[in-house]
Design an enzyme around this catalytic site. Structure first.
Site, PDB file in Angstrom:
ATOM      1  N   PHE A  46       0.865  -1.182   0.000  1.00 41.32           N
ATOM      2  CA  PHE A  46       0.000   0.000   0.000  1.00 41.32           C
ATOM      3  C   PHE A  46       0.898   1.226   0.000  1.00 41.32           C
ATOM      4  O   PHE A  46       1.714   1.407   0.910  1.00 41.32           O
ATOM      5  CB  PHE A  46      -0.921   0.039   1.218  1.00 41.32           C
ATOM      6  CG  PHE A  46      -1.860   1.221   1.201  1.00 41.32           C
ATOM      7  CD1 PHE A  46      -3.063   1.159   0.524  1.00 41.32           C
ATOM      8  CD2 PHE A  46      -1.515   2.400   1.845  1.00 41.32           C
ATOM      9  CE1 PHE A  46      -3.921   2.261   0.477  1.00 41.32           C
ATOM     10  CE2 PHE A  46      -2.362   3.501   1.817  1.00 41.32           C
ATOM     11  CZ  PHE A  46      -3.569   3.425   1.123  1.00 41.32           C
TER      12      PHE A  46
ATOM     13  N   LYS B 143       3.204  10.032   8.519  1.00 37.61           N
ATOM     14  CA  LYS B 143       2.592   9.538   9.758  1.00 37.61           C
ATOM     15  C   LYS B 143       3.260  10.052  11.030  1.00 37.61           C
ATOM     16  O   LYS B 143       2.985  11.161  11.479  1.00 37.61           O
ATOM     17  CB  LYS B 143       2.530   8.004   9.721  1.00 37.61           C
ATOM     18  CG  LYS B 143       1.532   7.477   8.673  1.00 37.61           C
ATOM     19  CD  LYS B 143       1.300   6.003   8.821  1.00 37.61           C
ATOM     20  CE  LYS B 143       0.335   5.455   7.774  1.00 37.61           C
ATOM     21  NZ  LYS B 143      -1.056   5.886   7.982  1.00 37.61           N
TER      22      LYS B 143
ATOM     23  N   ASP C 236       9.489   2.610   1.362  1.00 41.75           N
ATOM     24  CA  ASP C 236       8.320   3.298   1.908  1.00 41.75           C
ATOM     25  C   ASP C 236       8.300   3.043   3.414  1.00 41.75           C
ATOM     26  O   ASP C 236       7.851   1.992   3.877  1.00 41.75           O
ATOM     27  CB  ASP C 236       7.064   2.759   1.226  1.00 41.75           C
ATOM     28  CG  ASP C 236       5.783   3.372   1.765  1.00 41.75           C
ATOM     29  OD1 ASP C 236       5.807   3.953   2.866  1.00 41.75           O
ATOM     30  OD2 ASP C 236       4.742   3.246   1.091  1.00 41.75           O
TER      31      ASP C 236
END
Length: 408
Positions: free
Chosen positions: A129, A245, A216
């Site tokens: 993702f 995040k 990532d």
């Protein structure tokens, strides 16, 4: 409450929170909840953290935004801190993880064109993702969230996760590959932890072929897995690293870090963003790093993660219906043998916030400030919810199999 003025995008649970403190949230009825999700790995320092609150308030009273037409000293300071922590060379700031990955994809394509490659390709993995913008959606390995948004962006070559040989095979078939984009541990894909040596193997393949290794670290970064960045468990330095995040503890900020041959690919005008790296978000990012360093939260996440993993295995390891319990640092998963979205409400009823991903994986991303006592509460309430869910599912199956009216 939802209103008809909002697009029906989020199917949220029937609860709204008024305030939080540390690892806890309170809803509009005054009920208290232990937050074992931390806003999906965002609020690593918890809610209403005094240092973060002070940084926001102080900076808001000075300067919020000027645009990148002008120098932003706080942006330079944050770039330096991040690059030194990650062993990288320079940084581009943006507003989200998806934007950070967009920057990485653009950087890889530009790098390819600079090598005279007409249609640069990027290897990505199944179950990954990377975001919901059109390019990051195309890179993502989840057909469900891609459906309906075709035509997707071309140039991505998908291979199974944790499979070095598949990466090599794509390299043999296509001479236009320029990069590999991968999560060190999958997040939405079910907290899949690759074999030891996987990232080192990718680093070797990329070095041999002149590709960029792009990691990532949006969910795994900022001390979440017991190191500042998950790639540091294997001593790997990528060419490109993306963050978001936990970098802002709730304030939207993303970053794309580059190193080596990737560091000088972008030139003035190659990329940009109106809001990227404004004084407010950079001040918060610096405060987050200060707090993570001061509290030694990387080692704390490793220690507390081991404690949680051991207690979860003790409580649920032998329960029928539990397939696996795994994790690294404070990124943990309990995988069941059946879909378990129903557990979200069952845990909520017990005052516990969790997440279910990949249909049957309970994902736990508690704040790094979680105490030992709070960890024990998490295990107790989750165990209660999982046992109740599995018992209910088993009872329902028995009832379905029972003869109508008690007759054979």
């Amino acid at each position: 409450m939802t209103t008809s003025y909002q697009m029906p995008i989020f199917a949220g649970l029937p609860v709204a929170f008024t305030h939080g403190e540390g690892s806890w949230l309170w809803d509009t009825n005054g009920k208290k909840y232990l937050d074992a999700l931390a806003g999906i790995a965002v609020c690593g320092l918890g809610h209403a953290n005094p240092a973060i609150t002070a940084a926001i308030c102080d900076q808001a009273g000075k300067l919020l935004h000027t645009s990148n037409w002008y120098q932003i000293p706080l942006q330079e300071k944050l770039a330096e801190r991040l690059c030194k922590l990650a062993g990288m060379t320079n940084a581009f700031f943006c507003n989200s993880g998806a934007e950070a990955n967009e920057a990485a994809i653009k950087l890889a394509r530009l790098y390819g064109h600079q090598q005279n490659i007409l249609t640069p390709g990027i290897i990505v993995t199944e179950g990954s993702f990377h975001g919901r913008t059109l390019a990051t959606l195309s890179a993502t390995g989840n057909r469900k969230i891609q459906a309906g948004f075709e035509p997707l962006v071309q140039g991505f070559h998908r291979v199974p996760y944790n499979d070095l040989e598949a990466v090599r095979q794509v390299g043999e078939r296509s001479k236009e590959i320029v990069a590999v984009l991968v999560e060190p541990i999958t997040g939405e894909g079910g907290v899949s932890i690759p074999d030891a040596g996987y990232l080192r193997g990718l680093r070797q393949i990329c070095d041999e072929r002149g590709w960029l290794l792009m990691l990532d670290e949006i969910q795994t970064g900022m001390c979440r897995t017991g190191k500042w960045f998950a790639c540091q468990h294997e001593g790997v330095v990528p060419d490109v690293m993306t963050l978001a995040k936990g970098l802002g503890n709730g304030v939207p900020i993303g970053a794309c870090l580059a190193h080596g041959r990737a560091a000088n690919v972008f030139k003035p005008g190659s990329h940009g963003s109106t809001f990227s790296g404004n004084p407010l978000v950079c001040r918060v990012g610096l405060a987050v790093i200060d707090e993570l360093e001061k509290g030694k939260f990387a080692s704390r996440a490793a220690k507390l993660g081991d404690r949680l993993l051991a207690k979860l295995k003790e409580a649920l390891g032998q329960v029928a219906g539990v397939k696996d319990i795994r994790g690294r640092g404070l990124m943990l998963a309990v995988e069941l043998d059946r879909p378990c979205k129903e557990l979200l409400q069952m845990a909520l009823d017990r005052g516990l916030l969790i997440n279910v991903t990949a249909d049957s994986v309970i994902r736990l991303l508690p704040p790094l400030i979680l105490t030992d006592n709070e960890a024990d509460i998490l295990v107790r309430e989750l165990t209660s919810a999982v046992r109740a869910f599995l018992e209910k599912a088993t009872t329902g199956t028995r009832e379905q199999l029972s003869p109508v009216g008690g007759r054979a």
